[in-house]
Design a protein around this motif. Structure first.
Motif, PDB file in Angstrom:
ATOM      1  N   THR A  43       0.837  -1.206   0.000  1.00 49.66           N
ATOM      2  CA  THR A  43       0.000   0.000   0.000  1.00 49.66           C
ATOM      3  C   THR A  43       0.870   1.253   0.000  1.00 49.66           C
ATOM      4  O   THR A  43       0.586   2.233  -0.699  1.00 49.66           O
ATOM      5  CB  THR A  43      -0.938   0.016   1.225  1.00 49.66           C
ATOM      6  N   THR A  44       1.956   1.217   0.758  1.00 42.73           N
ATOM      7  CA  THR A  44       2.883   2.352   0.804  1.00 42.73           C
ATOM      8  C   THR A  44       3.508   2.590  -0.559  1.00 42.73           C
ATOM      9  O   THR A  44       3.619   3.740  -1.015  1.00 42.73           O
ATOM     10  CB  THR A  44       3.985   2.094   1.845  1.00 42.73           C
ATOM     11  N   LEU A  45       3.912   1.519  -1.242  1.00 38.63           N
ATOM     12  CA  LEU A  45       4.535   1.660  -2.560  1.00 38.63           C
ATOM     13  C   LEU A  45       3.567   2.262  -3.578  1.00 38.63           C
ATOM     14  O   LEU A  45       3.911   3.210  -4.287  1.00 38.63           O
ATOM     15  CB  LEU A  45       5.032   0.300  -3.051  1.00 38.63           C
ATOM     16  N   VAL A  46       2.351   1.725  -3.632  1.00 35.92           N
ATOM     17  CA  VAL A  46       1.363   2.258  -4.578  1.00 35.92           C
ATOM     18  C   VAL A  46       1.082   3.722  -4.277  1.00 35.92           C
ATOM     19  O   VAL A  46       1.018   4.564  -5.178  1.00 35.92           O
ATOM     20  CB  VAL A  46       0.056   1.433  -4.532  1.00 35.92           C
ATOM     21  N   GLY A  47       0.934   4.046  -3.008  1.00 45.37           N
ATOM     22  CA  GLY A  47       0.618   5.419  -2.628  1.00 45.37           C
ATOM     23  C   GLY A  47       1.746   6.395  -2.915  1.00 45.37           C
ATOM     24  O   GLY A  47       1.497   7.544  -3.278  1.00 45.37           O
ATOM     25  N   SER A  48       2.977   5.953  -2.777  1.00 52.61           N
ATOM     26  CA  SER A  48       4.111   6.861  -2.959  1.00 52.61           C
ATOM     27  C   SER A  48       4.386   7.162  -4.426  1.00 52.61           C
ATOM     28  O   SER A  48       4.832   8.261  -4.759  1.00 52.61           O
ATOM     29  CB  SER A  48       5.368   6.290  -2.294  1.00 52.61           C
ATOM     30  N   VAL A  49       4.128   6.203  -5.325  1.00 57.15           N
ATOM     31  CA  VAL A  49       4.453   6.429  -6.739  1.00 57.15           C
ATOM     32  C   VAL A  49       3.268   6.941  -7.549  1.00 57.15           C
ATOM     33  O   VAL A  49       3.456   7.503  -8.635  1.00 57.15           O
ATOM     34  CB  VAL A  49       5.002   5.146  -7.418  1.00 57.15           C
ATOM     35  N   SER A  50       2.057   6.770  -7.063  1.00 58.08           N
ATOM     36  CA  SER A  50       0.882   7.131  -7.849  1.00 58.08           C
ATOM     37  C   SER A  50       0.786   8.637  -8.069  1.00 58.08           C
ATOM     38  O   SER A  50       0.940   9.433  -7.143  1.00 58.08           O
ATOM     39  CB  SER A  50      -0.394   6.645  -7.164  1.00 58.08           C
ATOM     40  N   GLU A  51       0.530   9.024  -9.330  1.00 56.47           N
ATOM     41  CA  GLU A  51       0.367  10.438  -9.656  1.00 56.47           C
ATOM     42  C   GLU A  51      -1.076  10.906  -9.457  1.00 56.47           C
ATOM     43  O   GLU A  51      -1.361  12.102  -9.554  1.00 56.47           O
ATOM     44  CB  GLU A  51       0.790  10.683 -11.106  1.00 56.47           C
TER      45      GLU A  51
END
Length: 210
Positions: A43-51
């Motif tokens: 969840t952290t990865l998706v949230g950090s890279v999502s524009e």
């Protein structure tokens, strides 16, 4: 980490934000799944890279999960994904990746079949403190023939191992990339996704040549 919107309901009536609109130059969209065991940082990865503002289905962990979810080694975690995470990132003006983060608990793995449908590739996020939670995840990807790269998420107290030692522990062939990752950092997450794209291109080129 919860990325759900806190904007009032009335904001939806005004339409999407400019940053949520798909770029007019986009010509190719690719589905990528972010997988891994419980609490590895999907969840952290998706949230950090999502524009765009990421969609999450995080819920507070309750007593119902006691004895069911393996929380060893992830003390302090208070929420968990129960369906999926969703985000989007433009790799360049033409290529857009749609990111689907899977739930890590085994009791939600029945949802994986739908999330894998149409996926071009996957990122397997691992925690070196709990490598064993990645074994079944990798096995499922291999069974379905989904190409993947492995991203080693950096936790402050996680032991560091040489890449070849990790490769042996995870029983991975030499062709599968293993890269370091800090799921909290957008640049690090984007590097992981670029590694996956290059790996997929290598596979496609090899298949064309054979």
């Amino acid at each position: 980490m919860d990325f759900r919107s806190s904007e009032p309901a009335g904001a939806l009536a005004r339409g999407p934000r400019s940053e949520d609109v798909l770029p007019a130059t986009a010509t190719t969209a690719v589905k990528v799944v972010i997988v891994g065991g419980f609490g590895v940082g999907k969840t952290t990865l998706v949230g950090s890279v999502s524009e765009i503002r990421p969609l999450t289905t995080e819920e507070t962990m309750t007593q119902a999960g006691v004895g069911v979810d393996d929380t060893a080694g992830i003390g302090g975690k208070t929420s968990t994904t129960v369906a999926m995470d969703f985000g989007r990132i433009s790799i360049n003006e033409q290529l857009v990746l749609y990111l689907f983060g899977t739930p890590g608990q085994e009791r939600f793995w029945f949802l994986w079949r739908g999330l894998f449908e149409g996926a071009l590739g996957a990122v397997v996020l691992v925690d070196t403190r709990r490598l064993e939670v990645s074994f079944d995840v990798i096995g499922r990807l291999e069974e379905r023939g989904v190409p993947f790269v492995v991203a080693v998420n950096s936790f402050p107290d996680a032991p560091a191992y040489p890449v070849e030692e990790l490769r042996g522990a995870l029983d991975l062939p030499p062709s599968v990339p293993i890269v370091p990752c800090d799921a909290r950092e957008r640049s690090s997450g984007k590097d992981v996704l670029m590694t996956l794209m290059r790996y997929l291109q290598t596979i496609a080129t090899t298949q064309e040549a054979s």
